[in-house]
Design an enzyme around this catalytic site. Structure first.
Site, PDB file in Angstrom:
ATOM      1  N   GLU A  75       1.748  56.241  59.735  1.00 50.98           N
ATOM      2  CA  GLU A  75       2.864  55.926  58.855  1.00 50.98           C
ATOM      3  C   GLU A  75       2.755  56.592  57.493  1.00 50.98           C
ATOM      4  OE1 GLU A  75       2.301  51.710  58.856  1.00 50.98           O
ATOM      5  OE2 GLU A  75       1.063  51.795  57.078  1.00 50.98           O
ATOM      6  N   CYS A  88       2.642  58.408  50.034  1.00 46.99           N
ATOM      7  CA  CYS A  88       1.346  57.995  50.552  1.00 46.99           C
ATOM      8  C   CYS A  88       1.271  58.442  52.016  1.00 46.99           C
ATOM      9  CB  CYS A  88       1.235  56.477  50.435  1.00 46.99           C
ATOM     10  SG  CYS A  88      -0.286  55.821  51.118  1.00 46.99           S
ATOM     11  N   CYS A  95      -8.330  54.708  62.558  1.00 50.29           N
ATOM     12  CA  CYS A  95      -9.501  55.165  61.805  1.00 50.29           C
ATOM     13  C   CYS A  95     -10.729  54.644  62.532  1.00 50.29           C
ATOM     14  CB  CYS A  95      -9.468  54.632  60.376  1.00 50.29           C
ATOM     15  SG  CYS A  95     -10.912  55.132  59.392  1.00 50.29           S
ATOM     16  N   CYS A  99     -13.741  49.428  58.753  1.00 48.78           N
ATOM     17  CA  CYS A  99     -13.874  48.500  57.614  1.00 48.78           C
ATOM     18  C   CYS A  99     -13.253  47.172  58.045  1.00 48.78           C
ATOM     19  CB  CYS A  99     -13.217  49.070  56.367  1.00 48.78           C
ATOM     20  SG  CYS A  99     -13.982  50.638  55.880  1.00 48.78           S
ATOM     21  N   CYS A 102      -9.649  45.964  56.887  1.00 47.78           N
ATOM     22  CA  CYS A 102      -8.586  46.974  56.937  1.00 47.78           C
ATOM     23  C   CYS A 102      -7.931  46.972  58.308  1.00 47.78           C
ATOM     24  CB  CYS A 102      -9.182  48.342  56.629  1.00 47.78           C
ATOM     25  SG  CYS A 102      -8.053  49.726  56.929  1.00 47.78           S
ATOM     26  N   CYS A 312      -1.327  50.390  53.548  1.00 46.66           N
ATOM     27  CA  CYS A 312      -2.523  50.570  54.366  1.00 46.66           C
ATOM     28  C   CYS A 312      -2.434  50.241  55.845  1.00 46.66           C
ATOM     29  CB  CYS A 312      -3.662  49.749  53.793  1.00 46.66           C
ATOM     30  SG  CYS A 312      -3.738  49.790  52.034  1.00 46.66           S
TER      31      CYS A 312
HETATM   32  N1  SAH Z   1      -9.900  55.818  54.463  1.00 48.04           N
HETATM   33  C1  SAH Z   1      -9.628  56.049  53.098  1.00 48.04           C
HETATM   34  C2  SAH Z   1      -8.163  56.139  52.753  1.00 48.04           C
HETATM   35  C3  SAH Z   1      -7.203  55.214  53.421  1.00 48.04           C
HETATM   36  S1  SAH Z   1      -7.238  53.540  52.955  1.00 48.04           S
HETATM   37  C4  SAH Z   1     -10.316  55.000  52.260  1.00 48.04           C
HETATM   38  O1  SAH Z   1     -10.816  54.029  52.800  1.00 48.04           O
HETATM   39  O2  SAH Z   1     -10.388  55.212  51.044  1.00 48.04           O
HETATM   40  C5  SAH Z   1      -6.555  53.512  51.324  1.00 48.04           C
HETATM   41  C6  SAH Z   1      -7.069  52.359  50.495  1.00 48.04           C
HETATM   42  O3  SAH Z   1      -6.545  51.111  50.970  1.00 48.04           O
HETATM   43  C7  SAH Z   1      -8.591  52.211  50.534  1.00 48.04           C
HETATM   44  O4  SAH Z   1      -9.084  51.964  49.260  1.00 48.04           O
HETATM   45  C8  SAH Z   1      -8.744  51.017  51.441  1.00 48.04           C
HETATM   46  O5  SAH Z   1      -9.982  50.406  51.291  1.00 48.04           O
HETATM   47  C9  SAH Z   1      -7.585  50.163  51.014  1.00 48.04           C
HETATM   48  N2  SAH Z   1      -7.288  49.066  51.924  1.00 48.04           N
HETATM   49  C10 SAH Z   1      -7.515  48.960  53.246  1.00 48.04           C
HETATM   50  N3  SAH Z   1      -7.089  47.773  53.729  1.00 48.04           N
HETATM   51  C11 SAH Z   1      -6.563  47.100  52.687  1.00 48.04           C
HETATM   52  C12 SAH Z   1      -5.958  45.829  52.537  1.00 48.04           C
HETATM   53  N4  SAH Z   1      -5.825  45.012  53.560  1.00 48.04           N
HETATM   54  N5  SAH Z   1      -5.537  45.471  51.302  1.00 48.04           N
HETATM   55  C13 SAH Z   1      -5.682  46.306  50.252  1.00 48.04           C
HETATM   56  N6  SAH Z   1      -6.233  47.530  50.325  1.00 48.04           N
HETATM   57  C14 SAH Z   1      -6.686  47.923  51.530  1.00 48.04           C
HETATM   58 FE1  SF4 Z   2     -10.756  53.685  57.590  1.00 48.11          FE
HETATM   59 FE2  SF4 Z   2      -9.524  51.553  56.592  1.00 48.11          FE
HETATM   60 FE3  SF4 Z   2     -12.101  51.972  56.098  1.00 48.11          FE
HETATM   61 FE4  SF4 Z   2     -10.268  53.569  54.953  1.00 48.11          FE
HETATM   62  S1  SF4 Z   2     -10.520  51.366  54.599  1.00 48.11           S
HETATM   63  S2  SF4 Z   2     -12.196  54.176  55.975  1.00 48.11           S
HETATM   64  S3  SF4 Z   2      -8.736  53.615  56.599  1.00 48.11           S
HETATM   65  S4  SF4 Z   2     -11.203  51.569  58.106  1.00 48.11           S
END
Ligand code: SAH
Ligand code: SF4
Length: 323
Positions: A75, A88, A95, A99, A102, A312
């Site tokens: 997206e 964005c 991914c 995490c 996420c 995200c």
């Molecule tokens: N993988 C990369 C970029 C994509 S995520 C990264 O992790 O940096 C973009 C941002 O959104 C990252 O800082 C990630 O940790 C954050 N993010 C992921 N899930 C989220 C959530 N549920 N609420 C707020 N931020 C979130």
């Molecule tokens: Fe991947 Fe989500 Fe972790 Fe970013 S925050 S590295 S998108 S799992």
């Protein structure tokens, strides 16, 4: 950028097409009205669409925020502000880094996006804005530095062909240290954001499993040397998670990590996911105050588009889960 289509004909024809694609954000050859009709029709027949089109779109904030789902699996969000137009973009469908808070991470990796798929998201937003975006953030789905070559190829095109300067392109990484070093050696000065989310290894490893490989100290060291290499101020992203990383001692540890640097700390109130909640806003504000009191540069991110899950990977993650 190699297009997913071949044009042929005289060399000025290729220049015409590039201009339609990158400066007038054309979606199909049909729109390229200064091409000879016969050629245009032939090309349009052979290549009905020249870049991926969304399978669904949503809007929020009175149309100022729009989100698109491509291929049912990744997206893009376009956000118009009074002074800027930000897109964005995703670098991967899903991914693989898992995490725990996420939604994208919980999907697993579906696939890497090609450079063209990444560039096409910027062109989709440009078409929405009827103007080229001022800022591109690689903060959609996926870990950009885990899809390094396609991401760098896309950055070059966004820079050279679409005409958005590298400093207005932000790469957000979970902290893949060798790739941060590689990016620091590239000639284009992109802006770097590190997703830290915790100042201590115990908390961070529970949130960001790859922390076991490249722990907090190494990630912070890598972004500080990126800063020296490119002269670009780096950002630490810190998703505020209720009762996990929002304690005053963690603010102090975070302040210690950034002390003596000009690193900018961006606090992001969590978009809640199963098992993880957002702290009450007074606690987020207290955390920010504590950091500021200790000399850190801090902002609290606005949470545009929450009502359409524009943060995200939430929506594509649902679409993929629904199958
Ligand atoms: N993988 C990369 C970029 C994509 S995520 C990264 O992790 O940096 C973009 C941002 O959104 C990252 O800082 C990630 O940790 C954050 N993010 C992921 N899930 C989220 C959530 N549920 N609420 C707020 N931020 C979130
Ligand atoms: Fe991947 Fe989500 Fe972790 Fe970013 S925050 S590295 S998108 S799992």
């Amino acid at each position: 950028m190699t297009f997913p289509f071949e044009i042929g004909g005289p060399s000025f024809r290729a220049r015409q097409v590039r201009s339609w694609v990158f400066h007038r954000f054309a979606r199909s050859f049909d729109e390229m009205t200064d091409l000879p009709l016969g050629e245009r029709e032939q090309l349009a027949q052979r290549y009905p669409s020249i870049r991926p089109e969304p399978v669904a779109t949503w809007e929020a904030d009175g149309g100022e925020t729009r989100k698109a789902l491509f291929d049912g699996s990744y997206e893009t969000v376009a956000m118009r502000y009074p002074d800027r137009r930000t897109v964005c973009v995703s670098s991967q469908a899903g991914c693989g880094l898992g995490c725990t808070f996420c939604a994208t991470g919980q999907m697993g990796l579906v696939r890497n996006l090609t450079a063209w798929e990444i560039v096409s998201q910027v062109l989709w937003a440009a078409r929405i804005f009827a103007e080229r975006p001022t800022n591109v953030v690689l903060m959609g789905m996926g870990e950009p530095l885990a899809n390094y070559d396609h991401v760098v190829g896309a950055i070059r095109t966004i820079n050279d062909d679409v005409g958005i300067s590298a400093r207005k392109i932000t790469v957000s990484t979970v902290g893949l240290v060798p790739q941060i070093e590689r990016l620091a050696a590239e000639p284009f000065p992109v802006t770097l954001a590190l997703s830290l989310h915790a100042p201590d290894d115990e908390t961070r490893s529970a949130l960001v499993p790859i922390n076991r490989r490249w722990p907090v100290a190494e990630c912070v060291k890598a972004v500080k040397s990126f800063r020296r290499a490119h002269g670009r101020r780096v950002t630490i992203e810190y998703a505020m998670i209720d009762a996990v990383n929002d304690a005053p001692w963690q603010a102090k540890r975070l302040a210690d990590l950034v002390r003596g640097s000009d690193i900018h700390v961006n606090l992001i109130p969590l978009n809640p996911t199963p098992g993880f909640g957002v702290p009450p806003s007074p606690r987020v504000e207290a955390f920010a105050r504590e950091l500021r009191g200790l000399g850190a540069n801090v902002t609290i991110r606005d949470t545009r588009g929450r009502d359409i899950d524009a943060a995200c990977g939430q929506l594509a993650a649902e679409a993929v889960a629904r199958g």
